[in-house]
Design an enzyme around this catalytic site. Structure first.
Site, PDB file in Angstrom:
ATOM      1  N   HIS A   1       2.612 -36.889  65.301  1.00 12.51           N
ATOM      2  CA  HIS A   1       3.966 -37.177  65.778  1.00 12.51           C
ATOM      3  C   HIS A   1       4.682 -35.933  66.310  1.00 12.51           C
ATOM      4  CE1 HIS A   1       3.333 -40.921  63.584  1.00 12.51           C
ATOM      5  NE2 HIS A   1       4.448 -41.397  64.051  1.00 12.51           N
TER       6      HIS A   1
ATOM      7  N   GLU B   1      -0.305 -48.784  74.600  1.00 10.43           N
ATOM      8  CA  GLU B   1       0.298 -47.850  75.552  1.00 10.43           C
ATOM      9  C   GLU B   1      -0.336 -47.934  76.932  1.00 10.43           C
ATOM     10  OE1 GLU B   1      -0.527 -47.225  72.472  1.00 10.43           O
ATOM     11  OE2 GLU B   1       1.412 -46.838  71.551  1.00 10.43           O
TER      12      GLU B   1
HETATM   13  C1  LIG Z   1      -1.274 -45.829  69.414  1.00 15.50           C
HETATM   14  C2  LIG Z   1      -0.022 -45.862  68.602  1.00 15.50           C
HETATM   15  N1  LIG Z   1       1.105 -46.323  69.160  1.00 15.50           N
HETATM   16  C3  LIG Z   1       2.254 -46.366  68.467  1.00 15.50           C
HETATM   17  C4  LIG Z   1       2.292 -45.938  67.177  1.00 15.50           C
HETATM   18  C5  LIG Z   1       3.611 -45.969  66.381  1.00 15.50           C
HETATM   19  N2  LIG Z   1       3.520 -46.986  65.345  1.00 15.50           N
HETATM   20  C6  LIG Z   1       3.177 -46.675  64.090  1.00 15.50           C
HETATM   21  S1  LIG Z   1       2.948 -48.025  63.161  1.00 15.50           S
HETATM   22  C7  LIG Z   1       3.340 -49.065  64.417  1.00 15.50           C
HETATM   23  C8  LIG Z   1       3.295 -50.532  64.200  1.00 15.50           C
HETATM   24  C9  LIG Z   1       1.985 -50.969  63.656  1.00 15.50           C
HETATM   25  O1  LIG Z   1       2.001 -52.323  63.368  1.00 15.50           O
HETATM   26  P1  LIG Z   1       0.745 -53.014  62.694  1.00 15.50           P
HETATM   27  O2  LIG Z   1      -0.471 -52.708  63.469  1.00 15.50           O
HETATM   28  O3  LIG Z   1       1.078 -54.442  62.531  1.00 15.50           O
HETATM   29  O4  LIG Z   1       0.588 -52.308  61.295  1.00 15.50           O
HETATM   30  P2  LIG Z   1       1.609 -52.294  60.074  1.00 15.50           P
HETATM   31  O5  LIG Z   1       2.466 -51.089  60.251  1.00 15.50           O
HETATM   32  O6  LIG Z   1       2.365 -53.565  60.109  1.00 15.50           O
HETATM   33  O7  LIG Z   1       0.749 -52.169  58.866  1.00 15.50           O
HETATM   34  C10 LIG Z   1       3.645 -48.340  65.556  1.00 15.50           C
HETATM   35  C11 LIG Z   1       4.069 -48.936  66.826  1.00 15.50           C
HETATM   36  C12 LIG Z   1       1.108 -45.448  66.625  1.00 15.50           C
HETATM   37  N3  LIG Z   1       1.039 -44.979  65.383  1.00 15.50           N
HETATM   38  N4  LIG Z   1      -0.041 -45.432  67.354  1.00 15.50           N
END
Ligand SMILES: Cc1ncc(C[n+]2csc(CCOP(=O)(O)OP(=O)(O)O)c2C)c(N)n1
Ligand SMILES: Cc1ncc(C[n+]2csc(CCOP(=O)(O)OP(=O)(O)O)c2C)c(N)n1
Ligand SMILES: [Mg+2]
Ligand SMILES: [Mg+2]
Lengths: 362, 325, 325, 362
Positions: C129, C60
Site C-alpha cells: 500500500h 483493475e
Molecule cells: C488487486 C487489488 N485491488 C484492490 C485491493 C484493495 N482491496 C483490499 S480488500 C478489497 C476487497 C476484497 O473483497 P473480497 O475479495 O470479497 O475479500 P474480503 O475482503 O471480503 O475477504 C479491496 C478492493 C487489493 N488489495 N488488491
C-alpha cells in the site's frame, strides 16, 4: 444436497456441410438477397486473403494472418451489426472488417507497416485490429457502457479466438458486461488452434460457450462454418442487447485452414489429415450449394464474381503499393493532440536523419 | 565446440540445465511441439518430455504467476513470453511477488525463476512486436535484468540466470538472434551476471550500450577507428543491478560518455547510467553525457521503424560531437 | 473561496467537471456509495447519480480497459485505482492501448481518460500500500504523468488532466491528502500541465522534487535558510513530459542540483532529470548531481518504512555536501 | 438446437443455524474429537480477532482485517488439509493459518508492520498472506504443478473472497488447473461484500460456484457458516485432487460481520439490520449447540475454553509487543540471496541514518 442453479449449452447449425438445411431455417435464410450479399463478400474476402499471402511471399507485405476458413464466422458477425454499432476485432477478421466498410487497401497498409491502415475512412468508430490478445474485449465492454450511459441504441461486438479465452481480460470483460447488462456481444471464433496449441490443451471446458456461465450471461455454440447460424445468433444477441437484456457470448466453431501467420509453419505441430478433413466442411462450399439449390446461383455467376473480386483486389493492391511511406513526422504528430514543445528536439532529430537508416519496402 | 547463433546458444543453455538439474522446467506459449515462435526451445520437448518442456495456455499473467508458485516450491521455471509487447500482464506478478517473495518471507520462500522474452525492433514485425521496455523491470527491486548480445554471453548468462537463486528477467535482442555465429563450448559454464562486458578498449570516449545496439555501436566505432578515434565500448549486459564501477573507470580514462539504447529516451536505462556518472564521475567528464536512443513515441510500424532506431550514422555523429567538447 | 485539503480539492475538481461536462464519468472500486477508501469521491454519487459515479467490480485491468473503450467512444472517464500497489494489472492496457490509441489510428480514436491513484508511503499502511512507481508510467510514450503537491495544484491540475484530450496518469501523494489546507476557489480554472512549479526561489542550489517529498524538501530548505542558504525548490509536477527548461534555467543560476524522490533510486524519474542536466546543463554545474531517494529495495512494512524514505536530515546533508563542491 | 453440455450447481449444508442436522451428516460429524478441536480453534480465533481489533484501536497494531464470522470457513478449510499440503491464503484467514501452525504472534507482527510475521516457524512452505487480490490463486496452481511434476502426494489450496472472483487471475488459475488436472482446490469465501460492493453488483452469476464451469472443473456451494460442510467438501475435493482427478472450486457462503478492516466504516454502505440478521446465523452458535446436543460440551467447558483462549492470546500479544523492531539492514539483506556489492553504498547510507526519520510504534 440441493441443486441451486443449472445451465445448458446449446449448439445451432442450419446448413450442413453439404449445404442441406439441418434445422428449421430462420427468416434470414429465405432472404436470398441477404444471402447473396454475404456469399459475395465471403468470396471477395477469400480472394483478398490469397492475394495478401502472395504479397507477403513476394516481399511486398509484412507478416500476415490469413483468414482462410473463417469467412462465414467473420462476415456473419458483421452482417448482423448495424452501421453505428461498434466492432472491436482481433487481427484476422477481414470478412467482418470489409463488411463494416474498412477497405482492402487499409488492411494491406496495416500489415504493410503503415499506421494509416487503421485510420478507417468507413467505420470511424470501430476499434483498430488488436494484437494483444483479448484486451479488446474490455474496449467493447467500455464502448457498450458509453452507449448505455448516453442512452444510445447501439451495441458493441468484440471478436477473439479460442486462445484468447485463456486470458483474464476475457473473463473480466464478460463479468462486467453481465453485472451491468451492457449492450455487447462477445464473439469467440474457435478455430481449434492458438498457434500450435490445440483447443483441448487450452482448457478443460468442453465448450467455450459455457465460459459465459461464469459471468451469468447466456452462451451458445454455433457452427461457425454456417453463415446462417452465425448471423442469426448474432442478430438475436444484438436484439437482446438493444432491448436492455444485456450481453451474450457466442462461440463460432470453425477451423484455421492456414498457417497461423505467414511466419508460421503449421506442419510442425498438426497433421495434414486434420486440415484436409476440415477443408471438406469449410464455409464457402455449403452456402454456395445452398444458393445453387435455391436456383439463385450458378457457374456463370460464380465466374463473374471471381473475376470481379480479382479486379477489386488488384485495384486495392495497386493503391496499397503506390501509397508512399508515411512522413517521418507522423510518428510524432499523432502521439498527443499536440506534440509537447519540450520534445520537439527529438522530432527535429528524426527529421534530420529521415530515411538514412536502412529502409523498409516501398 | 560448435559454431552457433545467439538463439542456438540459448537452446543449448536450456538443454544443458534441463539435463543437469531436475528442478528446471521450461514453459510458455508454443514452446513445446512448435519449439517457440523463434525456435529458442526447438527440440527440447522431444528430448526432455512434456513435463519438463510445457506448452501453456495463452495467458502471460498466468505463466508468471504459476512460475512464481513453482519457484517458491522448489522448482526452477524458465518461462518464455512470446514478445516483450505481451509481457505487461506479467508486471503485477513480477513486481508484487517475484521481486519480493524472498524479502517478505525473510528468505523462507524464494523465487528462482527466469522470465525470457525477445525484445526490440528492426525485424519488420507487426504492431506490438518491437518494444524495448527493459527500464520498467530495471526499476523493480529484487529483479535482475540481463541482456546478452553474443552467442557466448547468451549461453553463459542464461545458465547464470537459471542457477541464480533470485528472479531474472532475461531479455533477448531478437534482431541478432541469428546475426552471427560464435564457437560456444557446451560445457555448462556460466558467465558472471552483475558485471559489464567490455567489447572494445579505447581511450577517447566511452560508449555504453546493450542488446542489438551493440552491433550498431560497434559498426559506428569501427568506422571511427579508421579516423583514429579509439572508443571504449561497454556492453552493460546486466541492466539491473548496474556495474557502475566499470563504467566509472572507463569514463575516468576517456572523460567522455555516450549511451546508446533502442528504448524510448525518457526514463530509459540510459538515464540511470547518466545519473550515476553525473554523480560519481562528474569531475572526470570533459563534456556533456549524450544519449542516442529511440524517441519518446510508440515504436512505429515497420515502414518507419528504422527511422525510430538509433542508427550507425546517428551514433557516429553524437560520438563526434562529444569529442569536440 | 474555501479552506480545503488536497483531497478535498480533488473532490471539488471532479464535482466541477461532472457538473459541467456530461461526458465525464467517475469509476472505480468503492468510489460510489462509500466515496472512495480515502474519500476522494465522497458525496459525488449522491449528487450525480450511479451512472456518473460508478462502483466497479474488483479488477483493475478491467477498470483501465473499459475506461479506454469509453474514452475512445467519446466519454471522459476518471478511473480510480485504490492504491498504486494495485495499478499493475492496468499496465498492459495503459501502455498497449491508452498511450497509443491516437497514434495507431492516426487520430481517429483518442483516449481522453484519467487514471487516478494514491501513491507513496509514510502512513503506516499494510503491505503493497505504499509504493511509488511513477517512473514506469513516465517511460510510456503517449502518457502524461502528473503529481500535485498542494490543494491548489490538485484542483487545477486535475481539471487540466480531465480536459486533456490524451490519457493522464494522475498520482496523488496520499501522505499529504490532509496535511494542510489552502484557499481554493472553486472556479473551474485549470492549471497548466507540462510545466514545473517553483516553490522557493534561491540562488545557491536547485532542488527538484515532487509529491509528498515537497514537504520534506521544504522543511529541509527552511532549516538551511536559517543558515543563510538559499535553495531553489522546483516541484516537477508533470513527471512526463518533463519541463526541463525550467530546471536548466535554475541550474544555470545555481550551478548545483539535488533531486529528491521517494521511489527506488535505480531508473527512477530522478535519473532522467540528472541525465537531462548532465547533457544540456553540464557546463553550468559546479559539482555532482546528487539524488536523495528511496533505496533499491521493496518498501519495508511500516515499522521500518521511515528508514526507507528520504528524510529532512538526509536531504539537508546532501544539500550541504553539494554546496561544498 | 441441440444441448451439448449441461451443468448443475449444488448446495450443501449439514448443520442449520440452530445446530440441528439438516442433511445426513457425514462421518466427520460423528467424530466428536475432530469437532471439538475445530470448535476450540474457531473460538480461539475469535478471541484473537477481538484482541487484535483492540490493539489497533489503542495504536498498538496497524490496519487490521477482522475475520469475525468467517471462522467456520477458515478453520474448515485448513482442518481438511494435510500438513505437507500448501496454503495460499489472502489476508484475513487467521482461522486457517492458526490451524496450519502459524502463530498469533506472527500474524500480529505482520499487521504490526514487521516482515518477520511472514517467516512462519510452522508451515514453512505455506505462502504468506496475499494482499494483491486473487494473485495467490496462480501461486497455488503453480505449487500444485510442482507437486504434480515431482509426483508428490500433496495439494495446494488457495483462498480468495467474492471480490476476488472479478479479477482475471482467478479465472486464469482455474483454467490452467482444469487443463492440467492440477491437485489444487480454489476456495472462494463469499462473505457477500468486497469492501463496499455487495455481491449482486460484482457479478451477474447467481452463484460463485458456477464460475468453475468456465474452467471445466467441478464447483460447489456450501454453507460457509457450517464447519462440517466446509471441511467435508474440502476433504472430498482434496481426495479427488490426490487421486489425479484435478481441481475444484468451492464457494463457502458466509458473511463479513465486521468492517472490511479497521480503516473502514461499513455503516456508510450497508444496513445494520443486514448485519444483525447475519449475526443470528453465524458459525460458532451452531457448532456449539450441536456439540452441546451431543452432550460433549457445556457451559463450564466453554468458560474454561474462553479463559484458556484469552491467556493464549495475551501471551502472544505480549510476545508481539516485546519484539524489537527489525534491523535496518534487514530491508536489504533479504532482497537477494546476496545483496549486490554495487548497492552496498545504499545499505550503508540507511544504516548511517537508522532511526533518525521519525519512528513507528515500538
Ligand atoms: C488487486 C487489488 N485491488 C484492490 C485491493 C484493495 N482491496 C483490499 S480488500 C478489497 C476487497 C476484497 O473483497 P473480497 O475479495 O470479497 O475479500 P474480503 O475482503 O471480503 O475477504 C479491496 C478492493 C487489493 N488489495 N488488491
Ligand atoms: C497477449 C498476447 N500474447 C501472445 C500473443 C502472440 N500470439 C499472437 S496470435 C496467438 C494465438 C492466438 O490464438 P487464438 O486466440 O485462438 O486466435 P487465432 O490466431 O487462432 O485466430 C498468439 C499466442 C499476442 N498477440 N498477445
Ligand atoms: Mg484460434
Ligand atoms: Mg468479500
Amino acid at each position: 444436497m440441493e441443486t441451486i442453479a443449472d445451465f445448458e449449452v446449446q449448439y445451432s447449425q442450419f446448413l450442413d456441410p453439404e449445404g442441406k438445411p439441418s434445422a428449421d431455417i430462420p427468416a434470414l435464410a429465405t432472404d436470398t438477397e441477404k444471402l447473396l450479399d454475404m456469399y459475395r463478400l465471403m468470396t471477395v474476402t477469400r480472394v483478398f486473403d490469397t492475394k495478401a499471402i502472395n504479397l507477403q511471399r513476394t516481399g511486398k507485405l509484412g507478416t500476415y494472418a490469413s483468414c482462410l476458413g473463417h469467412e462465414a464466422a467473420h462476415v456473419g458477425i458483421a452482417a448482423a451489426m448495424r452501421p453505428d454499432d461498434v466492432l472491436a476485432p482481433s487481427y484476422r477478421e477481414y470478412g467482418a472488417m470489409l463488411c463494416r466498410g474498412v477497405t482492402m487497401t487499409e488492411i494491406l497498409l496495416y500489415w504493410g507497416g503503415d499506421e494509416r491502415g487503421s485510420d478507417y475512412a468507413g467505420p470511424r468508430n470501430d476499434f483498430p485490429m488488436c494484437v494483444p490478445i483479448a484486451t479488446q474485449c474490455l474496449h467493447a465492454a467500455g464502448a457498450a457502457m458509453a452507449f448505455q450511459l448516453r442512452g444510445e441504441d447501439r451495441c458493441a461486438v468484440s471478436i477473439n479466438g479460442d486462445g484468447g479465452t485463456s486470458e483474464g481480460a476475457f473473463y473480466e470483460a464478460m463479468n462486467i458486461a453481465g453485472a451491468r447488462k451492457l449492450p455487447v456481444v462477445f464473439m469467440v471464433v474457435n478455430n481449434k488452434w492458438a498457434i500450435s496449441l490445440p483447443i483441448e490443451m487450452q482448457t478443460a471446458s468442453k465448450t467455450l460457450a459455457q465460459k459465459a456461465v461464469a459471468a451469468g450471461i447466456p452462451g451458445i455454440q454455433v457452427d461457425g462454418n454456417d453463415i446462417i447460424a452465425v448471423r442469426h445468433w448474432v442478430e438475436r444477441a444484438l436484439e437482446r442487447a438493444r432491448n436492455g437484456e444485456g450481453a451474450c457470448l457466442i462461440e463460432a466453431v470453425t477451423y484455421r485452414l492456414s498457417d497461423h501467420t505467414t511466419a508460421d509453419d503449421s506442419s510442425r505441430y498438426r497433421k495434414q489429415e486434420e486440415v484436409e478433413a476440415a477443408r471438406t466442411v469449410e464455409p464457402l462450399i455449403r452456402i454456395r450449394q445452398y444458393l445453387m439449390d435455391l436456383g439463385v446461383w450458378d457457374k456463370k455467376k460464380e465466374t463473374k464474381l471471381l473475376n470481379d473480386a480479382a479486379a477489386k483486389v488488384d485495384a486495392a493492391v495497386e493503391k496499397y503499393l503506390h501509397t508512399p511511406k508515411p512522413d517521418i513526422e507522423s510518428m510524432f504528430d499523432h502521439m498527443y493532440a499536440q506534440w509537447p514543445e519540450q520534445l520537439e528536439e527529438q522530432r527535429q532529430h528524426a527529421i534530420r536523419y529521415g530515411g538514412t537508416n536502412g529502409d523498409s519496402h516501398g | 565446440m560448435a559454431e552457433v547463433t545467439l538463439i542456438d546458444a540459448l537452446t543449448m543453455a536450456m538443454a544443458w540445465e534441463l539435463e543437469h538439474d531436475p528442478s528446471v522446467v521450461v514453459l510458455g506459449e508454443d514452446v513445446g511441439v512448435n519449439g517457440g515462435v523463434f525456435r529458442a526451445t526447438a527440440g527440447l520437448q522431444k528430448k526432455f518430455g512434456v513435463d519438463r518442456v510445457q506448452d501453456t495456455p495463452l495467458a502471460e499473467g498466468m505463466i508468471a504467476g504459476i512460475s512464481i508458485g513453482m519457484a517458491a516450491q522448489g522448482m526452477r521455471p524458465i518461462a518464455e513470453i512470446q514478445f516483450m509487447g505481451f509481457i505487461y500482464p506479467t508486471v503485477d506478478q513480477i513486481i508484487n511477488h517475484a521481486g519480493r517473495m524472498r524479502n517478505r518471507t525473510r528468505g523462507r520462500l524464494t523465487c528462482p525463476m527466469v522470465l525470457r522474452a525477445p525484445f526490440g525492433g528492426g525485424i519488420h514485425a507487426p504492431e506490438h512486436h518491437s518494444e524495448s521496455t527493459e527500464a520498467m523491470f530495471a526499476h523493480m527491486p529484487g529483479i535482475r535484468v540481463v541482456i546478452p548480445s553474443s552467442p557466448t554471453r547468451a549461453y553463459g548468462l542464461l545458465l547464470a540466470a537459471i542457477r541464480d537463486p533470485d528472479p531474472v528477467v532475461f531479455l533477448e535482442p531478437k534482431r541478432i538472434y541469428r546475426l552471427n555465429k560464435q564457437d560456444v563450448e557446451d560445457n555448462g559454464k556460466a558467465l558472471p551476471m552483475d558485471v559489464c562486458y567490455i567489447l572494445r578498449e579505447g581511450s577517447d570516449i566511452t560508449v555504453v550500450t546493450w542488446g542489438a545496439m551493440t552491433f550498431e555501436t560497434l559498426k559506428a566505432v569501427d568506422q571511427l577507428a579508421r579516423k583514429g578515434i579509439r572508443c571504449e565500448v561497454i556492453d552493460l549486459t546486466t541492466i539491473s543491478p548496474i556495474d557502475y564501477e566499470t563504467i566509472l573507470e572507463s569514463v575516468q580514462k576517456t572523460g567522455r560518455l555516450v549511451i546508446v539504447h533502442e528504448a524510448a529516451r525518457t526514463c530509459g536505462v540510459g538515464a540511470e547510467i547518466a545519473a550515476i556518472v553525473a554523480e560519481k564521475g562528474i569531475y572526470d567528464l570533459q563534456g556533456p553525457i549524450r544519449r542516442v536512443t529511440g524517441y519518446d513515441v510508440v515504436m512505429p510500424l515497420f515502414r518507419r521503424e528504422m527511422d525510430y532506431m538509433p542508427s550507425v550514422g546517428k551514433i557516429i555523429d553524437v560520438i563526434q560531437e562529444s569529442l569536440e567538447d
